[in-house]
Design an enzyme around this catalytic site. Structure first.
Site, short mmCIF file in Angstrom:
data_model
loop_
_atom_site.label_atom_id
_atom_site.label_comp_id
_atom_site.label_asym_id
_atom_site.label_seq_id
_atom_site.Cartn_x
_atom_site.Cartn_y
_atom_site.Cartn_z
N PHE A 130 0.81 -1.22 0.00
CA PHE A 130 0.00 0.00 0.00
C PHE A 130 0.84 1.28 0.00
O PHE A 130 0.33 2.36 0.26
CB PHE A 130 -0.94 0.01 1.21
CG PHE A 130 -0.26 -0.42 2.49
CD1 PHE A 130 0.59 0.42 3.18
CD2 PHE A 130 -0.47 -1.70 2.98
CE1 PHE A 130 1.21 0.02 4.34
CE2 PHE A 130 0.15 -2.13 4.15
CZ PHE A 130 1.01 -1.26 4.83
N TYR A 131 2.13 1.18 -0.31
CA TYR A 131 3.00 2.36 -0.32
C TYR A 131 2.89 3.14 -1.63
O TYR A 131 3.88 3.35 -2.33
CB TYR A 131 4.46 1.93 -0.11
CG TYR A 131 4.83 1.51 1.29
CD1 TYR A 131 3.99 1.70 2.37
CD2 TYR A 131 6.07 0.91 1.52
CE1 TYR A 131 4.35 1.30 3.64
CE2 TYR A 131 6.45 0.51 2.80
CZ TYR A 131 5.58 0.70 3.84
OH TYR A 131 5.96 0.29 5.11
N GLY A 132 1.69 3.56 -1.96
CA GLY A 132 1.49 4.34 -3.16
C GLY A 132 0.38 5.35 -2.96
O GLY A 132 -0.32 5.33 -1.94
#
Length: 339
Positions: free
Chosen positions: A61-63
């Site tokens: 979920f690092y976006g």
């Protein structure tokens, strides 16, 4: 350079004593250009001797809007530089509901998360370690880790990690399946009873401690003196310790660490990283960086050795420091910490 050994189901893996966090390459409204991110990743790996891998840390979920931009960037890197795949140990956080930060440790969602990461990696890199970013308070730990254990058996992931857990939770999880690494925040401004207990339990069970934010999310570099020094849209702007009313109090430790670092001929960032590394042979500081120069500065901290006198001086500063503000704002987010 100093190294440490990760104990995985397939055998020991030697990694550099300082890892590389990739989160802020993509977890912002406008992710970095690939060229910039790729150069930083390559520089870190290229600085290591033969046989030593770089521990890389990414997230499902690092976006933007909790998208998979981070994993897609990692896939593009290894697609362009396939010769680097065997020189890196890839750890990925996941286990939240799709495109969110809400923990969901159900068997269905854990498998969904892993499969989605594998889909986005497109076979360009093995998923060496997977960890649920937070313990789901609504799902028994045994269910979440049981699902991951099955995925290890299937060969989809190489090993299992845990994140933001207490020592007793770590040991409980280790009984379900051997845990290779546990990720917690450790730095000169975040080192209390919980961290000490996890570090001790991990060492007694051959578990590596991945210590993220060893330079206090950049604050301990001394380059953040006001909120204006943090870009618009950066999540640190909402963190209590970076608020104007707390900044001056918190900067006191920075000045003291800078003084000690100057005497030693290193930067305050390197001092902080090396101090975290000194907490145990199994402790890997995980600073994040998106630029070549900062990556090389961070990685070279694995060469720093303290004398007994120097280590005592740094530890005294840390133990006597007073900080203003909590790690995260509000009880809603705090409830997921140290489960």
């Amino acid at each position: 350079m100093s190294t440490t050994t990760l104990h995985t189901p397939s055998g020991p893996v030697t990694v550099n004593k300082v890892a590389h966090g990739l989160m802020l390459m993509t977890w912002k409204a406008q992710p970095n250009p690939d060229e910039q991110s790729f150069a930083a990743i390559k520089a870190g790996i290229d600085s290591l001797p033969p046989g030593v891998k770089m521990f890389l840390n990414g997230g499902e979920f690092y976006g933007p809007n909790c998208s998979t931009a981070n994993i897609e960037m990692i896939a593009r890197f290894f697609e362009k530089y396939p010769e680097y795949a065997d020189r890196a140990f890839l750890s990925v956080k996941g286990g939240a509901k799709a495109d969110s930060l809400v923990p969901d440790g159900s068997e269905e969602n854990v498998k969904r998360s892993v499969n989605r990461v594998l889909e986005k990696l497109r076979g360009k890199k093995t998923l060496d370690l997977f960890e649920c970013a937070r313990v789901d308070p609504n799902t028994p730990l045994e269910v979440s880790l049981g699902a991951l254990a099955q995925l290890v058996k299937e060969g989809k992931i190489g090993s299992i990690g845990m994140s933001e857990v207490k020592a007793e939770t770590l040991l409980r999880g280790h009984k379900v399946h051997p845990i290779t690494a546990v990720e917690i925040e450790v730095s000169p401004w975040e080192y209390g009873p919980q961290q000490k207990a996890v570090i001790k339990a991990a060492q007694e069970n051959n578990i590596a401690v991945i210590a993220y934010s060893p330079i206090g999310r950049g604050f301990l570099t001394g380059q953040i003196k006001s909120l204006d020094d943090i870009p618009e849209g950066d999540f640190r702007r909402m963190l209590p310790r970076f608020q104007p009313e707390n900044m001056a109090t918190n900067f006191a430790i920075v000045e003291k660490l800078q003084s000690i670092a100057k005497e030693k001929g290193i930067t305050s960032a390197q001092l902080s990283i090396a101090w975290v590394s000194s907490l145990g042979p199994h402790v890997l500081p995980l600073p994040g960086s998106s630029h070549i120069d900062r990556t090389l500065e961070n990685v070279s901290a694995s060469k720093v050795q303290f004398t007994t006198e120097e280590l005592t001086k740094v530890t005294e500063v840390i133990e006597n420091a007073v900080f203003a503000g909590t790690r995260y704002p509000g009880d809603d987010r705090a409830m997921y910490l140290w489960a």
